[in-house]
Design a protein around this motif. Structure first.
Motif, PDB file in Angstrom:
ATOM      1  N   THR A   4       0.834  -1.195   0.000  1.00  0.00           N
ATOM      2  CA  THR A   4       0.000   0.000   0.000  1.00  0.00           C
ATOM      3  C   THR A   4       0.870   1.246   0.000  1.00  0.00           C
ATOM      4  O   THR A   4       2.050   1.210   0.350  1.00  0.00           O
ATOM      5  CB  THR A   4      -0.939   0.048   1.229  1.00  0.00           C
ATOM      6  N   GLU A   5       0.250   2.358  -0.389  1.00  0.00           N
ATOM      7  CA  GLU A   5       0.895   3.668  -0.325  1.00  0.00           C
ATOM      8  C   GLU A   5      -0.012   4.588   0.469  1.00  0.00           C
ATOM      9  O   GLU A   5      -1.232   4.615   0.264  1.00  0.00           O
ATOM     10  CB  GLU A   5       1.123   4.231  -1.722  1.00  0.00           C
ATOM     11  N   PHE A   6       0.571   5.335   1.382  1.00  0.00           N
ATOM     12  CA  PHE A   6      -0.197   6.287   2.175  1.00  0.00           C
ATOM     13  C   PHE A   6       0.328   7.688   1.907  1.00  0.00           C
ATOM     14  O   PHE A   6       1.522   7.950   2.041  1.00  0.00           O
ATOM     15  CB  PHE A   6      -0.095   5.977   3.671  1.00  0.00           C
ATOM     16  N   LYS A   7      -0.583   8.587   1.524  1.00  0.00           N
ATOM     17  CA  LYS A   7      -0.213   9.969   1.213  1.00  0.00           C
ATOM     18  C   LYS A   7      -0.811  10.898   2.258  1.00  0.00           C
ATOM     19  O   LYS A   7      -1.962  10.741   2.663  1.00  0.00           O
ATOM     20  CB  LYS A   7      -0.729  10.354  -0.174  1.00  0.00           C
ATOM     21  N   PHE A   8       0.002  11.872   2.662  1.00  0.00           N
ATOM     22  CA  PHE A   8      -0.443  12.833   3.671  1.00  0.00           C
ATOM     23  C   PHE A   8       0.379  14.103   3.547  1.00  0.00           C
ATOM     24  O   PHE A   8       1.616  14.048   3.549  1.00  0.00           O
ATOM     25  CB  PHE A   8      -0.280  12.233   5.074  1.00  0.00           C
ATOM     26  N   SER A  12       4.498  10.796   0.877  1.00  0.00           N
ATOM     27  CA  SER A  12       3.934   9.446   0.985  1.00  0.00           C
ATOM     28  C   SER A  12       4.967   8.459   1.497  1.00  0.00           C
ATOM     29  O   SER A  12       6.176   8.663   1.373  1.00  0.00           O
ATOM     30  CB  SER A  12       3.396   8.974  -0.372  1.00  0.00           C
ATOM     31  N   ILE A  13       4.448   7.392   2.090  1.00  0.00           N
ATOM     32  CA  ILE A  13       5.260   6.242   2.468  1.00  0.00           C
ATOM     33  C   ILE A  13       4.678   5.011   1.796  1.00  0.00           C
ATOM     34  O   ILE A  13       3.485   4.980   1.464  1.00  0.00           O
ATOM     35  CB  ILE A  13       5.302   6.025   4.002  1.00  0.00           C
ATOM     36  N   HIS A  14       5.501   4.015   1.571  1.00  0.00           N
ATOM     37  CA  HIS A  14       5.050   2.735   1.029  1.00  0.00           C
ATOM     38  C   HIS A  14       5.142   1.699   2.137  1.00  0.00           C
ATOM     39  O   HIS A  14       6.119   1.664   2.895  1.00  0.00           O
ATOM     40  CB  HIS A  14       5.907   2.326  -0.166  1.00  0.00           C
ATOM     41  N   ILE A  15       4.127   0.850   2.218  1.00  0.00           N
ATOM     42  CA  ILE A  15       4.062  -0.144   3.287  1.00  0.00           C
ATOM     43  C   ILE A  15       3.797  -1.518   2.693  1.00  0.00           C
ATOM     44  O   ILE A  15       2.880  -1.683   1.887  1.00  0.00           O
ATOM     45  CB  ILE A  15       2.941   0.181   4.299  1.00  0.00           C
ATOM     46  N   SER A  16       4.609  -2.501   3.092  1.00  0.00           N
ATOM     47  CA  SER A  16       4.325  -3.901   2.763  1.00  0.00           C
ATOM     48  C   SER A  16       3.903  -4.601   4.049  1.00  0.00           C
ATOM     49  O   SER A  16       4.571  -4.458   5.081  1.00  0.00           O
ATOM     50  CB  SER A  16       5.550  -4.587   2.149  1.00  0.00           C
ATOM     51  N   TYR A  48       2.901 -12.190  14.365  1.00  0.00           N
ATOM     52  CA  TYR A  48       2.462 -10.800  14.325  1.00  0.00           C
ATOM     53  C   TYR A  48       2.126 -10.351  12.908  1.00  0.00           C
ATOM     54  O   TYR A  48       2.553 -10.969  11.929  1.00  0.00           O
ATOM     55  CB  TYR A  48       3.558  -9.888  14.905  1.00  0.00           C
ATOM     56  N   CYS A  49       1.363  -9.267  12.812  1.00  0.00           N
ATOM     57  CA  CYS A  49       1.118  -8.632  11.526  1.00  0.00           C
ATOM     58  C   CYS A  49       2.210  -7.590  11.328  1.00  0.00           C
ATOM     59  O   CYS A  49       2.251  -6.584  12.050  1.00  0.00           O
ATOM     60  CB  CYS A  49      -0.266  -7.975  11.503  1.00  0.00           C
ATOM     61  N   VAL A  50       3.094  -7.826  10.382  1.00  0.00           N
ATOM     62  CA  VAL A  50       4.299  -7.015  10.213  1.00  0.00           C
ATOM     63  C   VAL A  50       4.110  -6.037   9.051  1.00  0.00           C
ATOM     64  O   VAL A  50       3.792  -6.428   7.930  1.00  0.00           O
ATOM     65  CB  VAL A  50       5.524  -7.912   9.950  1.00  0.00           C
ATOM     66  N   HIS A  51       4.322  -4.761   9.355  1.00  0.00           N
ATOM     67  CA  HIS A  51       4.246  -3.695   8.359  1.00  0.00           C
ATOM     68  C   HIS A  51       5.640  -3.110   8.181  1.00  0.00           C
ATOM     69  O   HIS A  51       6.221  -2.577   9.133  1.00  0.00           O
ATOM     70  CB  HIS A  51       3.283  -2.596   8.819  1.00  0.00           C
ATOM     71  N   VAL A  52       6.182  -3.214   6.974  1.00  0.00           N
ATOM     72  CA  VAL A  52       7.523  -2.709   6.682  1.00  0.00           C
ATOM     73  C   VAL A  52       7.391  -1.424   5.870  1.00  0.00           C
ATOM     74  O   VAL A  52       6.816  -1.427   4.777  1.00  0.00           O
ATOM     75  CB  VAL A  52       8.358  -3.746   5.914  1.00  0.00           C
ATOM     76  N   ILE A  53       7.921  -0.334   6.405  1.00  0.00           N
ATOM     77  CA  ILE A  53       7.767   0.981   5.787  1.00  0.00           C
ATOM     78  C   ILE A  53       8.991   1.351   4.946  1.00  0.00           C
ATOM     79  O   ILE A  53      10.127   1.125   5.358  1.00  0.00           O
ATOM     80  CB  ILE A  53       7.544   2.059   6.869  1.00  0.00           C
ATOM     81  N   ASP A  54       8.727   1.925   3.773  1.00  0.00           N
ATOM     82  CA  ASP A  54       9.743   2.654   3.021  1.00  0.00           C
ATOM     83  C   ASP A  54       9.434   4.136   3.214  1.00  0.00           C
ATOM     84  O   ASP A  54       8.381   4.627   2.793  1.00  0.00           O
ATOM     85  CB  ASP A  54       9.694   2.312   1.525  1.00  0.00           C
ATOM     86  N   ALA A  61       9.571   4.408  -2.057  1.00  0.00           N
ATOM     87  CA  ALA A  61       9.058   5.784  -1.973  1.00  0.00           C
ATOM     88  C   ALA A  61      10.136   6.806  -2.324  1.00  0.00           C
ATOM     89  O   ALA A  61      10.070   7.966  -1.919  1.00  0.00           O
ATOM     90  CB  ALA A  61       8.520   6.042  -0.564  1.00  0.00           C
ATOM     91  N   ARG A  62      11.126   6.392  -3.096  1.00  0.00           N
ATOM     92  CA  ARG A  62      12.304   7.236  -3.322  1.00  0.00           C
ATOM     93  C   ARG A  62      12.065   8.385  -4.288  1.00  0.00           C
ATOM     94  O   ARG A  62      12.830   9.353  -4.295  1.00  0.00           O
ATOM     95  CB  ARG A  62      13.460   6.375  -3.835  1.00  0.00           C
ATOM     96  N   ARG A  63      11.031   8.348  -5.110  1.00  0.00           N
ATOM     97  CA  ARG A  63      10.851   9.383  -6.128  1.00  0.00           C
ATOM     98  C   ARG A  63      10.169  10.629  -5.558  1.00  0.00           C
ATOM     99  O   ARG A  63       9.191  11.141  -6.110  1.00  0.00           O
ATOM    100  CB  ARG A  63      10.055   8.822  -7.298  1.00  0.00           C
TER     101      ARG A  63
END
Length: 249
Positions: A4-8, A12-16, A48-54, A61-63
């Motif tokens: 997923t991608e979250f924008k605010f 934004s950050i990307h999450i797997s 656990y439910c693991v969320h890895v953030i970029d 999310a490098r661009r």
């Protein structure tokens, strides 16, 4: 695995995400990406439910332009609220640990546990000194991981590395440490030349009820250099702190 991608607020950050159960969120350090946790996620997703953030400016999310540590923390805190995550464990390495402390201060009702791997939040060093320490830090750690470090740094680009490194050296978590209520485990590599162990000693004396564990032979990227030991410490801490939270013994 769910991506997923979250924008605010323009970033934004990307999450797997993978696994089920209580949420565990992994936040990488400067010049890193979510792939720095690949030696740790398999151990965690069993329970656990693991969320890895970029983070913004890095990895998937490098661009985009990188954020300062406090801006990055506000973005992560906004994602936690948007996703409705509660009883969260934040695991952050270096700059990611620095950001995790700010997130815990911003969202104490959501963050119940912290695992800080060589966090940079009290690092008092000139930019030039940190740059000069990098070559030694690179050769201390696991040699096979060097390609990942250099590849992620290249993808992030010099502009984002400069923005992030200068900001984290200017920022201090000293003002928020008394407000940290999350149960906290601090893990350090005994051979870390980038973020001195003395900072770990300062943190453990400043965060009420926290604990510091030093892993012999490991360098700055402690969760890679000593992955089995790191994973065991984290799983034991999560099991112990779960019992504390629920009142079990």
């Amino acid at each position: 695995m769910k991506l997923t991608e979250f924008k605010f607020d323009g970033a934004s950050i990307h999450i797997s995400s993978e696994g089920q159960g209580v949420p565990v969120v992994l936040i990488h350090g400067l010049s890193g990406s979510g792939r720095w946790w690949r030696h740790n996620t398999a151990a965690l997703i069993q329970e656990y439910c693991v969320h890895v953030i970029d983070l913004a400016g890095f990895g998937q999310a490098r661009r985009q332009k990188a954020l300062g540590v406090r801006e990055a923390a506000r973005l992560v805190a906004a994602w936690l609220e948007n996703a409705g995550l509660m009883n969260v464990t934040l695991i952050g390495h270096s700059m990611g640990g620095h950001i995790s402390l700010h997130v815990a201060a911003l969202s104490p009702e959501r963050v119940s546990r912290l695992v800080l791997a060589s966090p940079s939040g009290l690092l008092r060093r000139r930019f030039r000194q940190s740059v000069l320490a990098l070559p030694q830090a690179l050769v201390v750690g696991r040699k096979r991981f060097l390609a990942q470090i250099l590849g992620d740094a290249w993808r992030a680009g010099p502009r984002n590395l400069l923005i992030s490194s200068r900001d984290l050296l200017r920022d201090s978590v000293q003002d928020i440490l008394p407000s940290i209520t999350a149960l906290t485990l601090i893990i350090w590599g005994a051979r870390d030349v980038l973020v001195p162990l003395a900072i770990g000693d300062m943190l453990v004396h400043s965060i009420q009820g926290s604990r510091l564990v030093v892993i012999p032979g490991a360098g700055h990227v402690v969760m890679v250099d000593a992955a089995p030991t790191f994973n065991r410490l984290v799983l034991e801490f999560l099991a112990e702190s779960r019992d504390v939270k629920t009142g079990h013994v």
